[in-house]
Design an enzyme around this catalytic site. Sequence first.
Site, PDB file in Angstrom:
ATOM      1  N   GLY A   1       0.820  -1.205   0.000  1.00 26.03           N
ATOM      2  CA  GLY A   1       0.000   0.000   0.000  1.00 26.03           C
ATOM      3  C   GLY A   1       0.850   1.249   0.000  1.00 26.03           C
TER       4      GLY A   1
ATOM      5  N   GLN B   1       2.776   8.601   2.820  1.00 24.19           N
ATOM      6  CA  GLN B   1       3.388   7.678   3.776  1.00 24.19           C
ATOM      7  C   GLN B   1       3.646   8.385   5.107  1.00 24.19           C
ATOM      8  OE1 GLN B   1       3.770   4.505   3.433  1.00 24.19           O
ATOM      9  NE2 GLN B   1       5.114   3.990   5.149  1.00 24.19           N
TER      10      GLN B   1
ATOM     11  N   GLU C   1       9.021   4.491   7.885  1.00 23.98           N
ATOM     12  CA  GLU C   1       8.604   4.558   9.285  1.00 23.98           C
ATOM     13  C   GLU C   1       8.876   5.898   9.945  1.00 23.98           C
ATOM     14  OE1 GLU C   1       9.942   0.319  10.931  1.00 23.98           O
ATOM     15  OE2 GLU C   1      11.200   1.150   9.365  1.00 23.98           O
TER      16      GLU C   1
END
Lengths: 318, 691
Positions: B462, B592, B658
């Site tokens: 994704g 993101q 992240e």
Amino acid sequence: MRTLEYVRVGEPAQAVAELAADPAAAFLAGGTTQLDLMKIGTVTARRLVDITRLPLRDVTFDGGDLRVGALVTMERLAREPVVAQRLPVLRDALLAGASVQLRNAATIGGNLLQRTRCPYFRDVATACNKRDPGAGCAALEGVHRNHAILGTSPHCIATHPSDLAVALVALDAVVRLLGPDGPRTVPLTGFYLPPDDTPRLETVLRHGDLVTGVDIPLPAQGTRSGYLKVRDRASYDFALASAAVVADPGRTRVALGGVATVPWRARRAEAVLREAPEAFVAAAGAELADAEPRRDNGYKVELARRTLIRALSTWAAP
Amino acid sequence: MTRTLAPLVGAALDRVDGARKVAGAAPYPNDVRYPDLAYAALVRATISAGRVSGIETEGAEGAPGVLTVITHLTAPRLSRGPATSIGPQPTPPLQGDRVDYDGQYLAVVVAGTREQAVAAADLVEVRYEVDEPVLRTEDPRAEREENPWHFDTTRGDPAGALRTAEVRVDSTYTTPHLTNNPLGPFTTVARWDGDDLTVHDSTQHTANTRSALAGVFGIPEERVRVLAPFVGGGFGAGLRSWPHVTVAAMAARVVGRPVALELTRPEMFTGTGGRPSTVQRIRLGSTVDGRLVAIDHHAEYPAAMDDAVRYRVTPRGAGAYACPNFAARDVQVRLNVPPTGHMRAPGTAEGLFALECALDELAFRLDIDPVDLRLRNVAEVDPENGRPWTTTGLRECYRVGAERFGWYGRSPAPCSMRDGHRMVGYGMAGVTFGWTMMPCRAAATLHPDGTATIATSATDIGTGTYTILTQLAADLLDLPPDWVRVELGDTRLPKAPAAGGSGLTAAVTNAVQDACRNLLEIVRNGHPRGTDVRAEGASAPPEREDVAPSGAFAAVFAEVRVDPDLGELRVVRLVTAVDGGRIMNPKLAASQIIGGTVGGLGMALMERTTPDPGSGRIMNANLGDYLVPVHADVPDVDVLFVGGPDPLTPMGVKGVGEVGVVGVAPAVANAVHHATGRRLRALPLTVENLL
Ligand SMILES: Cc1cc2nc3c(=O)[nH]c(=O)nc-3n(C[C@H](O)[C@H](O)[C@H](O)COP(=O)(O)OP(=O)(O)OC[C@H]3O[C@@H](n4cnc5c(N)ncnc54)[C@H](O)[C@@H]3O)c2cc1C
């Protein structure tokens, strides 16, 4: 596999008869509680009587009372102009509940009869007196951050989750019922049963009783009212504490949500306010004086107190 | 001929797979159907410790449509697959009568339909001999493993430096157990043809699932094919090959038919890992002018009884602050909890929460602006080895982020800013994220019609891998983007590392670049017309002694409102400035970071997996009770990219997977302190702490 019968009824009397004939039958309205609980095994029903086609979808206004059919959806009722104008407490309580998707499916009757969100009630592998009388209450020493501090018993501390019902008990709404013996009415303040030693019994309803509607006496013109809900996230979440205030001229009605085993009409607070209409702090203190917190929900005493004071200051201040 | 990375690389191309996804045409593992597909349902333990003393399967076996019921008494014997870079594989399921956690699989029912399997699973009756579970790290019975993965570090003399420091902070921070909750329930569809196993799986790492299954069933890796062209999210849950994957393959072997096993949401809470709870003590020593002289960081957290996860909470190199004396120590404590895993910046998110809040405590103590304190302590070289970073965008992150946020407009004293009756707070955190890169292979094929195909076994969970590889290949091969096809998520394709650790983009873009170069080389040298031309390429982490590869840097700024009476906390504004090296696609990269920010908000405000304190059973294993942020909780999130390509690899990518998560919780907690004067050291930051 668990087999299930499904019937659709067109007349209220037929719905009542279907249930009266079968102790294992249940009404199905929007299904947002009923199907959920059946999927996780908390409630079992062999026969679902779909009442969504019953002619109980009207909202009418007869001068004194707003008469709401049991199958009116939460979203629709919130959008009624008369609700927006005369019953802000009701509109706010409806719109603070669930999500718009759920509110479009969920009915007023179903909302009043939704079941507690206590995780032990919902998890059949654990002990719950409400689900399984005599089994014990795992919440007492378990996860109970969101459990009740008012109206509790040694057998059950499950919170009543409805926002709508809190607004309606403050408004002195009356529930219209049709039972095997005919129609009757019950004031909402006498509709819910605290757990005591029979937590399984949640309302005065008998098997087969159909809620046909709710009558809401309109407060006098110029009455201020509102619903304040505190929760962990900004939307789509049950109350940690909530307060409904209806400040009619000369009298203030108050109810608390999220902190009690039933939608909690705050009679003690009202009594204080009758004597001293602006004694908000004293009123809130009186209402929570006998609160019974446990290990992890002690914060609710203070939170409910402050929520009530804020709500009174917002809607009941002169 | 040299191809340039333009005009597509760096452009905000829309997701190439977006239309397929919204049309429901992208096949996720639970969309896979075979004509004779059977369905599995799991029976899970309802105690946290003990053994199964009896298991009654007759009722289930006789139920409609049931093909078999497999328990530890009947299951084939399995081995544990080979360890990977993230540690050993989980314990194979159904191999004994011991119960180590509530939710452990005790049986699997296979039937003709999913409904039949679920109904029959209800009929399996389990009897237990119950032991007293070990549920708390402070339980004296709990086995403690100091320095479990040999990450502990000591530099200089932290104890001595702490003793003599002019100013000290000594605080304990806690973070709760969290569950990843990707939207797509993890599904495995397994099918055997003789000794050949095909598995469609919700995994972030097809190669790992393959080697795990090959090891478990004792067959050569080449006989296992794992497919994961689309995965409904992972957040790290798909990095390990969990017991249900093995169960599905085992069940398919036993019934001789393909078997689908789709986890339920409650099963996702016990079967796919999660972030362990942590208790962290952090001690800082500083000079009065804000130069760090000591950082001592100690973290304790659970690991499941019969499991081992490579994990680290204390940040590497003391979070990359220039501090001569530091110590980092991790302790894993064995408890009767479900296997832990990896979730959204695993370890780092917890560790930096403690460190970045402690720095805020220090800034307040010293009366130094929190940004300035960090600027005074930026590590110009990697504190772990003294080498210069390949790029250092951290100062730039602070500068650009603070400016966009209007940081210096705040009045520094706590409780000094108001909006009506609400208290206003500004908080911030800095992030130095670890660098990761694993070897990767990819293939590029030019077809006779002029179109091209890029292929690698990597997954796109994704994040946008399909899209950025399309952009890259289109630039390198000088083709319009819709002439490039990208094939992912299949172990028959060249081997790629996990979509995890923020390392995939660097690995896969460099490999694809190499493959495209090799392809162009072949084309230049002439090739037969009318045939496919195929070339492979590879990338590997550069081994450099002279520099320290730098991961992403970020600075996060948060503004909060706190109702002083009701304790309600809302985050109203977030700015994140990120140095992620080359940004392949600013739209996807910003998405993101926004996604990471929302995950960070959940961690800050509401997420917590709640076990029953007596039994250990998770009591909120559903999305009604496990709260994640809804739209109303998420304010405008402003993402700014700074810096440029990192010279370490040809592509200059550092990875932004992240970095968006980690700074949010400390920035919010620090903003709460600024708003209210209250230092909250336990996540999530809920109402009861703010009354
Ligand atoms: C995720 C989630 C969040 C929610 N959040 C909130 C919230 O914040 N606040 C809130 O107030 N509610 C909330 N709800 C509850 C929701 O409002 C109720 O589920 C809904 O109102 C129930 O109405 P229904 O028509 O779907 O009832 P059903 O699910 O069909 O029925 C519920 C029960 O009522 C009985 N019943 C229904 N109609 C009648 C009738 N006319 N006469 C007699 N018995 C009847 C049924 O037999 C059943 O026992 C939430 C629900 C969910 C799933």
